[in-house]
Write a protein that holds these residues in place. Structure first.
Motif, PDB file in Angstrom:
ATOM      1  N   ASN A   1       0.699  -3.266 -12.225  1.00 37.08           N
ATOM      2  CA  ASN A   1       2.058  -3.240 -12.060  1.00 37.08           C
ATOM      3  C   ASN A   1       2.771  -4.393 -11.559  1.00 37.08           C
ATOM      4  OD1 ASN A   1       1.325  -0.103 -11.538  1.00 37.08           O
ATOM      5  ND2 ASN A   1       2.607  -0.523 -13.426  1.00 37.08           N
ATOM      6  N   PRO A   2       2.506  -5.656 -12.193  1.00 38.05           N
ATOM      7  CA  PRO A   2       2.909  -7.003 -11.285  1.00 38.05           C
ATOM      8  C   PRO A   2       4.653  -7.054 -11.469  1.00 38.05           C
ATOM      9  CG  PRO A   2       2.092  -7.444 -13.524  1.00 38.05           C
ATOM     10  CD  PRO A   2       1.527  -6.213 -13.133  1.00 38.05           C
ATOM     11  N   GLU A   3       5.263  -6.332 -12.429  1.00 37.97           N
ATOM     12  CA  GLU A   3       6.507  -6.370 -12.439  1.00 37.97           C
ATOM     13  C   GLU A   3       7.200  -5.533 -11.176  1.00 37.97           C
ATOM     14  OE1 GLU A   3       5.604  -2.486 -14.320  1.00 37.97           O
ATOM     15  OE2 GLU A   3       4.815  -4.485 -14.087  1.00 37.97           O
TER      16      GLU A   3
ATOM     17  N   ARG B   1      -0.129 -12.951   5.884  1.00 36.82           N
ATOM     18  CA  ARG B   1      -1.388 -13.475   6.068  1.00 36.82           C
ATOM     19  C   ARG B   1      -2.306 -12.331   5.795  1.00 36.82           C
ATOM     20  NH1 ARG B   1      -5.443 -13.349   9.760  1.00 36.82           N
ATOM     21  NH2 ARG B   1      -3.863 -11.850  11.052  1.00 36.82           N
ATOM     22  N   VAL B   2      -1.779 -10.981   6.248  1.00 37.63           N
ATOM     23  CA  VAL B   2      -2.793  -9.682   6.238  1.00 37.63           C
ATOM     24  C   VAL B   2      -2.995  -9.407   4.745  1.00 37.63           C
ATOM     25  CG1 VAL B   2      -3.275  -7.460   7.179  1.00 37.63           C
ATOM     26  CG2 VAL B   2      -2.223  -9.212   8.699  1.00 37.63           C
ATOM     27  N   LEU B   3      -1.894  -9.274   4.060  1.00 38.53           N
ATOM     28  CA  LEU B   3      -1.941  -8.706   2.629  1.00 38.53           C
ATOM     29  C   LEU B   3      -2.048  -9.535   1.627  1.00 38.53           C
ATOM     30  CD1 LEU B   3       0.931  -6.024   3.201  1.00 38.53           C
ATOM     31  CD2 LEU B   3      -1.601  -5.574   3.520  1.00 38.53           C
ATOM     32  N   ALA B   4      -1.629 -10.720   1.729  1.00 35.40           N
ATOM     33  CA  ALA B   4      -1.904 -11.650   0.345  1.00 35.40           C
ATOM     34  C   ALA B   4      -3.365 -11.637  -0.300  1.00 35.40           C
ATOM     35  CB  ALA B   4      -1.385 -13.113   0.649  1.00 35.40           C
ATOM     36  N   PRO B   5      -4.457 -11.661   0.756  1.00 27.51           N
ATOM     37  CA  PRO B   5      -5.744 -11.705   0.070  1.00 27.51           C
ATOM     38  C   PRO B   5      -6.212 -10.308  -0.517  1.00 27.51           C
ATOM     39  CG  PRO B   5      -5.701 -12.651   2.557  1.00 27.51           C
ATOM     40  CD  PRO B   5      -4.319 -11.759   2.349  1.00 27.51           C
ATOM     41  N   ILE B   6      -5.339  -9.400  -0.243  1.00 29.65           N
ATOM     42  CA  ILE B   6      -5.718  -7.964  -0.734  1.00 29.65           C
ATOM     43  C   ILE B   6      -5.377  -7.612  -2.147  1.00 29.65           C
ATOM     44  CG2 ILE B   6      -6.039  -5.383  -0.104  1.00 29.65           C
ATOM     45  CD1 ILE B   6      -7.136  -7.418   2.275  1.00 29.65           C
ATOM     46  N   GLU B   7      -6.278  -7.170  -2.991  1.00 26.97           N
ATOM     47  CA  GLU B   7      -5.774  -6.590  -4.316  1.00 26.97           C
ATOM     48  C   GLU B   7      -5.023  -5.553  -4.337  1.00 26.97           C
ATOM     49  OE1 GLU B   7      -8.702  -5.109  -7.546  1.00 26.97           O
ATOM     50  OE2 GLU B   7      -8.606  -7.343  -7.980  1.00 26.97           O
ATOM     51  N   THR B   8      -3.987  -5.368  -4.965  1.00 24.32           N
ATOM     52  CA  THR B   8      -2.996  -4.155  -4.992  1.00 24.32           C
ATOM     53  C   THR B   8      -2.668  -4.109  -6.333  1.00 24.32           C
ATOM     54  OG1 THR B   8      -1.124  -5.432  -4.119  1.00 24.32           O
ATOM     55  CG2 THR B   8      -2.545  -4.313  -2.383  1.00 24.32           C
ATOM     56  N   GLU B   9      -1.991  -2.899  -6.787  1.00 25.22           N
ATOM     57  CA  GLU B   9      -1.546  -2.646  -8.135  1.00 25.22           C
ATOM     58  C   GLU B   9      -0.131  -3.245  -8.386  1.00 25.22           C
ATOM     59  OE1 GLU B   9      -1.672   1.485  -8.908  1.00 25.22           O
ATOM     60  OE2 GLU B   9      -3.615   1.794  -8.513  1.00 25.22           O
ATOM     61  N   ARG B  10       0.586  -3.204  -7.413  1.00 25.27           N
ATOM     62  CA  ARG B  10       1.933  -3.661  -7.353  1.00 25.27           C
ATOM     63  C   ARG B  10       2.086  -5.259  -6.597  1.00 25.27           C
ATOM     64  NH1 ARG B  10       5.171   1.461  -5.084  1.00 25.27           N
ATOM     65  NH2 ARG B  10       5.786   2.187  -7.456  1.00 25.27           N
TER      66      ARG B  10
ATOM     67  N   GLU C   1      11.437  -7.551 -13.676  1.00 22.68           N
ATOM     68  CA  GLU C   1      10.925  -7.431 -12.344  1.00 22.68           C
ATOM     69  C   GLU C   1      12.030  -6.411 -11.709  1.00 22.68           C
ATOM     70  OE1 GLU C   1       8.660 -11.211 -10.251  1.00 22.68           O
ATOM     71  OE2 GLU C   1      10.914 -11.146 -10.005  1.00 22.68           O
ATOM     72  N   SER C   2      11.297  -5.571 -10.841  1.00 19.31           N
ATOM     73  CA  SER C   2      12.254  -4.647  -9.676  1.00 19.31           C
ATOM     74  C   SER C   2      11.604  -4.499  -8.523  1.00 19.31           C
ATOM     75  CB  SER C   2      12.294  -3.140 -10.400  1.00 19.31           C
ATOM     76  OG  SER C   2      11.070  -2.866 -10.437  1.00 19.31           O
ATOM     77  N   VAL C   3      12.303  -4.421  -7.236  1.00 22.98           N
ATOM     78  CA  VAL C   3      11.937  -4.357  -6.035  1.00 22.98           C
ATOM     79  C   VAL C   3      11.621  -2.910  -5.571  1.00 22.98           C
ATOM     80  CG1 VAL C   3      12.498  -4.517  -3.654  1.00 22.98           C
ATOM     81  CG2 VAL C   3      13.075  -6.317  -5.292  1.00 22.98           C
ATOM     82  N   VAL C   4      10.623  -2.124  -5.462  1.00 25.62           N
ATOM     83  CA  VAL C   4      10.531  -0.806  -5.355  1.00 25.62           C
ATOM     84  C   VAL C   4      10.628  -0.378  -3.828  1.00 25.62           C
ATOM     85  CG1 VAL C   4       8.950  -0.504  -7.332  1.00 25.62           C
ATOM     86  CG2 VAL C   4       8.122  -0.969  -5.265  1.00 25.62           C
ATOM     87  N   ALA C   5      10.523  -1.478  -3.166  1.00 27.22           N
ATOM     88  CA  ALA C   5      10.656  -1.321  -1.508  1.00 27.22           C
ATOM     89  C   ALA C   5      10.986  -2.630  -0.892  1.00 27.22           C
ATOM     90  CB  ALA C   5       9.659  -0.456  -0.945  1.00 27.22           C
ATOM     91  N   TYR C   6      12.015  -2.668  -0.097  1.00 28.55           N
ATOM     92  CA  TYR C   6      12.340  -3.919   0.685  1.00 28.55           C
ATOM     93  C   TYR C   6      12.390  -3.470   2.042  1.00 28.55           C
ATOM     94  CZ  TYR C   6      14.549  -7.850   2.923  1.00 28.55           C
ATOM     95  OH  TYR C   6      14.850  -8.947   3.791  1.00 28.55           O
ATOM     96  N   TYR C   7      11.554  -4.279   2.851  1.00 30.58           N
ATOM     97  CA  TYR C   7      11.252  -4.225   4.300  1.00 30.58           C
ATOM     98  C   TYR C   7      12.154  -5.346   5.094  1.00 30.58           C
ATOM     99  CZ  TYR C   7       7.083  -1.102   3.313  1.00 30.58           C
ATOM    100  OH  TYR C   7       6.315  -0.081   2.789  1.00 30.58           O
TER     101      TYR C   7
END
Length: 360
Positions: free
Chosen positions: A131-133, A166-175, A204-210
């Motif tokens: 779900n790259p969008e 740095r922590v999350l960019a190398p991790i494969e995720t659905e979104r 594109e859509s933002v499903v959550a903004y921190y």
């Protein structure tokens, strides 16, 4: 973070030039690898015993394991670099903008230089697999006011967002993971407003903004925390929580709209695992865009609320706790910050964002 009264526009007083040496962070450990700079050595993860390096292992197969990948020392280094005078169009403003751009590129993110009428946002994306969008966005403003170094406001937020990357960019995720450095927050949330209006790609859509804005000042002294006028009437449970803790400023305040209830609950759960105190205020659809709630709308999450995009605001509460907010009672400096507190805020965000991104 701007005060309740709208800040006047400040004239640009320095040329666009940059002689600062940008810190580079080792992508595996978080330690400083810049030429001539002292290395911090092995990563000191949040929750670990910093005297021995022991602690829960950093693993990437679960949100809980990723909590332990946050590097306190990397946050310290980035806050130290960012915390210089940097109103828009000054040399250090440009240097911090380049830090955001270079770090995200080093992490393999697709970097968008979003130029709008008066400023420049930097937004990186690491596409999701299925779900790259759908974007899970973490952001902070990198500008500040003249004559104030702005360590808490908002070098802590920028460093926190870059550490999440740095922590999350190398991790494969659905979104898709997205990380933003916003411009001109201090002039009225101009950068984030411009991006919400025109920065999303088609579909594109933002499903959550921190949103991070001041996440590094904490105090366990009684009566070190104040609350906004009327907070006790509108949020009686939260006020009671602060009162029962003798008004200690040792918690992270999270103001979220009801659309962001799920990632907010995930943050609260991960914060509890870390022993990080939280005060959570969830606003209804009617409350979040009401001027009466201006104290909870004073940062870059507000344009997202205006657009009915799920958003959360993470803050140490600024002038309600930190006397050096906007250098009102002394300079806002690095040595006044609690980096264990800041690292725990980032770690709890990593856990929540990992869940929202959907690990395989």
């Amino acid at each position: 973070m701007p005060p309740l009264a709208r800040l006047a526009l400040f004239a640009c007083i320095a040329p666009l030039s940059c002689g600062d040496d940008l810190p580079t962070i080792d992508l595996n450990t978080g330690s400083d690898s810049s030429t001539g700079a002292a290395s911090t050595g092995p990563a000191t993860t949040t929750g670990a015993d910093s005297s021995t390096g022991s602690g829960p292992p950093c693993t990437t197969d679960s949100a809980e394991g990723l909590l332990n990948c946050v590097d306190r020392d990397a946050i310290v280094q980035d806050v130290t670099f960012v915390a210089e005078i940097r109103p828009p169009e000054t040399a250090h403003w440009l240097a911090v903008q380049e830090l955001c751009m270079d770090r995200m590129e080093m992490l393999g993110m697709e970097v968008q230089i979003h130029e709008y009428s008066t400023g420049i946002n930097v937004v990186g994306r690491r596409p999701g697999t299925t779900n790259p969008e759908q974007l899970v966005l973490v952001g902070a403003h990198y500008d500040h006011i003249p004559d104030c170094t702005g360590a808490d406001d908002n070098a802590t937020g920028v460093a926190g967002a870059l550490e999440v990357a740095r922590v999350l960019a190398p991790i494969e995720t659905e979104r898709t993971l997205a990380v933003a450095c916003w411009d001109e927050e201090e002039r009225g949330l101009l950068g984030s407003s411009a991006w919400v209006a025109l920065g999303l790609d088609e579909g594109e859509s933002v499903v959550a903004y921190y949103n991070y804005d001041m996440i590094g000042f904490a105090s366990d002294e009684p009566n070190s925390q104040q609350t906004p006028l009327g907070f006790d009437a509108i949020f009686p449970e939260q006020y009671q929580q602060v009162q029962d803790n003798e008004f200690r400023g040792d918690f992270i305040l999270v103001a979220a709209d009801d659309l962001a209830a799920e990632p907010t609950q995930a943050f609260e759960a991960h914060a509890a695992m870390l022993g990080l105190p939280t005060v959570i205020a969830v606003l209804t659809a009617e409350q979040k865009n009401n001027p009466l709630f201006s104290d909870l709308r004073r940062s870059d999450h507000a344009p997202f609320w205006n657009a009915e995009i799920p958003a959360m605001f993470f803050t140490d509460s600024a002038n309600f706790r930190n006397p050096a907010y906007h250098c009102a009672q002394g300079d806002d400096t690095v040595d006044a910050l609690d980096f264990d507190f800041a690292a725990d805020v980032v770690a709890a965000t990593v856990g929540s964002a990992a869940q929202t991104l959907r690990l395989p």
